[in-house]
Scaffold this active site. Sequence first.
Site, short mmCIF file in Angstrom:
data_model
loop_
_atom_site.label_atom_id
_atom_site.label_comp_id
_atom_site.label_asym_id
_atom_site.label_seq_id
_atom_site.Cartn_x
_atom_site.Cartn_y
_atom_site.Cartn_z
N CYS A 10 29.79 52.00 39.77
CA CYS A 10 31.08 52.44 39.22
C CYS A 10 31.59 51.58 38.08
O CYS A 10 31.77 52.07 36.96
CB CYS A 10 32.13 52.49 40.34
N LEU B 207 39.87 38.76 43.21
CA LEU B 207 39.99 37.47 42.53
C LEU B 207 38.93 36.49 43.04
O LEU B 207 39.14 35.28 43.05
CB LEU B 207 41.39 36.87 42.74
#
Length: 452
Positions: free
Chosen positions: A265, A255
Amino acid sequence: MVNVGVMGTGYVGLVHGAVLSSYGFRVTCMDVDEHKIERLNQGFSPIYEPGLEELLQSGIRKGTLTFTTNAQQVVQSSDVLFIAVGTPAKEDGSADLTYVWEVVQQIGKYINGNKVIVSKSTMPVGTSRNIEGYLGNMLKGTPYQAHVASNPEFLRQGKAVSDSLSPSRVVIGADSEEAVQMLKTVYATHLEQDVPFLFTNLETSEMIKYASNSFLAVKISFINELALLSEKVGARIQDIATGMGMDDRISPHFLQAGPGYGGSCFPKDTQAIVDVGRKNGEELYVVRAAIAANEKQKSKMVSKIEEAISFDGTLKGKTIAIWGLTFKPDTDDIRYAPSYDIIQGLLGKGAAVKVYCPQGMKQAARDWPELSGRIQYCGNEAECAQQADAIVLMTEWEQFRGVSWERMARSMRRNVFFDMRNMFAGDIAIRNWFQYYPVGSMEHGYSLREAQ
């Protein structure tokens, strides 16, 4: 003693092989790049990953780790073979499995006994099943069997060695009991450590990897969109993230507002799972939105810089210092790094760009040839900041905390600091010398030098 073969010596294969050799397994890693293999056999890692080179050198000294370009040698001398080659994204977002199938064909060609074949690379759902079918057909009429398993990696670059030594979980997809028992042997240390294990089928194992990375990408894009809104309404994104993270259903992880996600990725895996969904008649709207939001975030960061320091709608005549090129600290990986898009955006606005990164410049010079001659590579932070109009911190390298703000500010033409990682959001000292712009807050501050 189990003999382990690892096909591919990138981030995943190299770390995996080195760690398994430290457990006492005889590990042979194979790659087609002769120069790379020669350097590896000398104990030199081709990538920057904390603790990896020491692990490689230890395995070589003990005789448990070797490197070769000979696929036949690896296939025939190994009991279990891990496929750990790259699966880069194609232009349409689908995963390119060229390297995977080259390895599978070599296994089928040279197999000389019963083998366990483990998909370690991130592969689209159904790939391991297709490998199983292909090898099954290849071995018809022989006494040999290929037991296929899926065993996705969950390594964080910069922490890959520690993650491999002490994983958060181990996921194993297999229909074959032989494959399950082999992997229990390989991961006996983790079983003894009470690491959580999940045993499932091939398709579910492959899906878990994509689901995990896509969810994290969604979480990052979500907080980044809220950061943009926070700047408009006067809220503070860091406090919002803290308040959300106090809810244990959400957790504070991933966050942190910033310039967008990157790396090897998240970008390719979100595209790949969207492609799998499309091919199976299921549009993944949430993941698609995360991808679009990530692209928007990078564009917004360029606009943020332009709006703050431009007087005529362009950045002509302005010099921007970029601190950090890698997508995260403690790695030299620049793949899909937000820094690339932001540099391109700044150049497109007419700015002159200087860059410094503790580990990413060699890779940038090699992999971003289109920027050659358009950006200036610098030897340290101070050189990069000299005569610049603004510093843009792209990667939160710990060494940046040790700089002298007064020295930096006095060497610059104009003292503006864009903190794309909110690394110094709680540091009052930086506001004494810079007009400071974090992500997700209107509290810019004004430098003492400009106020004088």
